[in-house]
Design a protein around this motif. Structure first.
Motif, PDB file in Angstrom:
ATOM      1  N   ASN A   1      36.393  18.183 -32.467  1.00 31.39           N
ATOM      2  CA  ASN A   1      37.279  18.885 -33.368  1.00 31.39           C
ATOM      3  C   ASN A   1      37.996  20.016 -32.646  1.00 31.39           C
ATOM      4  O   ASN A   1      39.205  20.210 -32.811  1.00 31.39           O
ATOM      5  CB  ASN A   1      36.456  19.415 -34.538  1.00 31.39           C
TER       6      ASN A   1
ATOM      7  N   LEU B   1      38.722  20.110 -29.536  1.00 28.17           N
ATOM      8  CA  LEU B   1      39.728  19.476 -28.674  1.00 28.17           C
ATOM      9  C   LEU B   1      40.985  19.120 -29.474  1.00 28.17           C
ATOM     10  O   LEU B   1      42.114  19.454 -29.088  1.00 28.17           O
ATOM     11  CB  LEU B   1      39.130  18.221 -28.036  1.00 28.17           C
ATOM     12  N   ALA B   2      40.791  18.450 -30.618  1.00 25.80           N
ATOM     13  CA  ALA B   2      41.937  17.978 -31.401  1.00 25.80           C
ATOM     14  C   ALA B   2      42.775  19.142 -31.910  1.00 25.80           C
ATOM     15  O   ALA B   2      44.006  19.121 -31.832  1.00 25.80           O
ATOM     16  CB  ALA B   2      41.453  17.123 -32.567  1.00 25.80           C
ATOM     17  N   VAL B   3      42.091  20.180 -32.435  1.00 27.24           N
ATOM     18  CA  VAL B   3      42.843  21.301 -32.996  1.00 27.24           C
ATOM     19  C   VAL B   3      43.586  22.059 -31.893  1.00 27.24           C
ATOM     20  O   VAL B   3      44.721  22.478 -32.062  1.00 27.24           O
ATOM     21  CB  VAL B   3      41.911  22.236 -33.784  1.00 27.24           C
TER      22      VAL B   3
ATOM     23  N   LEU C   1      44.748  20.853 -29.107  1.00 28.65           N
ATOM     24  CA  LEU C   1      45.915  20.077 -28.697  1.00 28.65           C
ATOM     25  C   LEU C   1      47.034  20.183 -29.727  1.00 28.65           C
ATOM     26  O   LEU C   1      48.216  20.147 -29.384  1.00 28.65           O
ATOM     27  CB  LEU C   1      45.525  18.608 -28.544  1.00 28.65           C
TER      28      LEU C   1
END
Lengths: 243, 224
Positions: A159, A161-163, A165
């Protein structure tokens, strides 16, 4: 099993280290040029967030142990760790909101990926207690809770990582600079803050464990005396069976 | 493998004889587009807004599916029958994930034309379809993996309709981020811009991690 001796040591160590850390933060560390005095909350907020995340991951590791061995003690540890990490999570979000208000003039900042990630992780872990609470069979409850704890533990880094990015902005503030970028006078109180917060977590963890064990023992003794067994109130916490 | 095939056939047969989930999810998605039209006050949408509406609608329709995925097994004794059979427990998980995946594909067959007709502007051509299908395939894998895991987790709880969505929504936030960001340039005005590889990477990584995790953990959810 008693936790009394270790409990006293950890409690005093936590109090001492936190006092020294905050003392250094207030009196020794320089005032941050950009934000002034309000930046001091950094020494509470960031250690709290780091320890909360470590608590979530520790809960996941204990859950793995629980599923592998089937030993209910690991389930109790996983429960207590996640429970305390959620409490620290509330503190992190509150102090984060205060800092955001002071630094940026808003209570919440969507462009700050760490804050957003933390909110999502926190929202996920908020469902841990309701999930436990709504499964009646204790054995099934602990097994399902462990599955949840492992899934959520793996979710934490993904999570973040995704946020991160998803965020096209760059942050000019001190918030995201790692320890190595910190000015020297900030570094010692910050690290001590993390250590103190970790000790505080450990102390609270031992308090909760020993409380659960003590209560189980009291209940057992009362049963032996033939007295009325207090009706165990419904709880999301794992049952402790004292031997 | 044969077990997975048999279970999958059973699920699809059940849905074909008594259609329940796919029609409900499809109807829900079309209604949601109507709701979005009025809530946003937009006649046509494009770019980030279009991608967001599409992903959110798909997400909520999936939640409907997750809530019902195991209900028949629980209420009609499918779990007990499965546990009596001398087969690997994980087979049920794989079959459920494949079932949900195929339901999502069927849903999208209805949902995408409805979305194009109701909300997309006249400028959209068929060249949108390629990247759209690619992204949705990755999204479907993530949705079905999480749906299988969370559905199995929630079905044994007393408040399963509450627990399922509460757990699934935060878990699916990275999928929403990846899908919405990947699709925004695809649905932009003036033809689709090329896909950004990093969003496909995020979706692929998510699918991989949670796919392996669900494979490892599903066993513990069907014991008894």
């Amino acid at each position: 099993m008693t936790y009394g001796n270790r409990l006293r040591v950890t409690s005093f160590a936590a109090a001492l280290v936190l006092l020294v850390a905050f003392g250094l933060a207030f009196f020794a560390a320089d005032i941050e040029a950009d934000q002034g005095f309000s930046q001091k909350i950094f020494y509470v907020h960031v250690p709290m967030a780091i320890v909360a995340l470590c608590g979530f991951v520790y809960g996941a590791i204990m859950a793995v142990q629980h599923l592998r061995t089937g030993d209910s003690r690991y389930d109790l540890r996983s429960y207590v760790a996640i429970h305390l990490a959620v409490v620290l999570g509330v503190g992190t979000l509150l102090t984060g909101a205060i800092w955001a208000k002071a630094a940026w003039g808003v209570w919440f900042e969507w462009r700050e990926p760490t804050l957003v990630s933390f909110l999502i992780v926190f929202l996920l872990y908020c469902t841990y207690q309701p999930l436990r609470f709504s499964i009646e069979d204790p054995e099934k409850q602990s097994r399902y809770a462990s599955v949840f704890a492992i899934t959520a533990g793996a979710f934490v880094p993904l999570n973040f990582l995704a946020v991160r990015l998803a965020d096209p902005y760059i942050h000019p503030r001190v918030l995201n600079q790692g320890g190595s970028d910190l000015p020297d006078s900030f570094r010692l109180p910050f690290y001590l803050g993390i250590l103190g917060m970790a000790l505080l977590f450990a102390a609270l963890y031992q308090y909760e464990l020993s409380h659960k064990h003590a209560r189980a023992q009291v209940r057992q003794l009362r049963r032996k005396l033939g007295g009325e067994d207090e009706a165990p109130g419904r709880s999301a916490a794992p049952q402790v069976h004292s031997s | 493998m044969r077990t997975v095939g048999a279970l999958l056939r059973k699920e699809l047969l059940l849905e074909r004889k008594v259609p329940q989930l796919v029609p409900a999810m499809s109807l829900f998605s079309v209604t949601t587009f109507v709701v979005f039209h009025f809530a946003l006050g937009q006649r046509t949408v494009d770019g980030e807004l279009a991608a967001g509406i599409l992903v959110v609608t798909l997400l909520f329709a999936t939640i409907l599916g997750i809530n019902r995925l195991y209900v028949a097994d629980r209420e009609e004794g499918g779990f007990d029958a499965f546990l009596l059979a001398p087969v690997d427990r994980t087979a049920l998980g794989i079959a459920k994930a494949l079932t949900l995946f195929s339901f999502l594909v069927l849903l999208e067959v209805v949902m995408l034309p409805a979305f194009a007709i109701l909300l997309l502007g006249p400028g959209m051509g068929f060249d949108v379809l390629g990247p759209l299908v690619l992204v949705l395939l990755l999204v479907n894998v993530g949705l079905s993996v999480i749906g299988t895991l969370v559905g199995a987790l929630a079905i044994q709880t007393r408040a399963r309709d509450l627990i399922g969505p509460l757990v699934a929504l935060p878990l699916l936030v990275p999928v929403v981020i990846g899908a919405a960001r990947a699709l925004a340039p695809v649905l932009a005005v003036g033809g689709p811009a090329p896909l950004e590889a990093r969003w496909l990477g995020v979706l692929g990584l998510y699918d991989l991690v949670f796919g392996l995790l669900a494979y490892a953990l599903f066993d513990f959810l069907v014991e008894d």
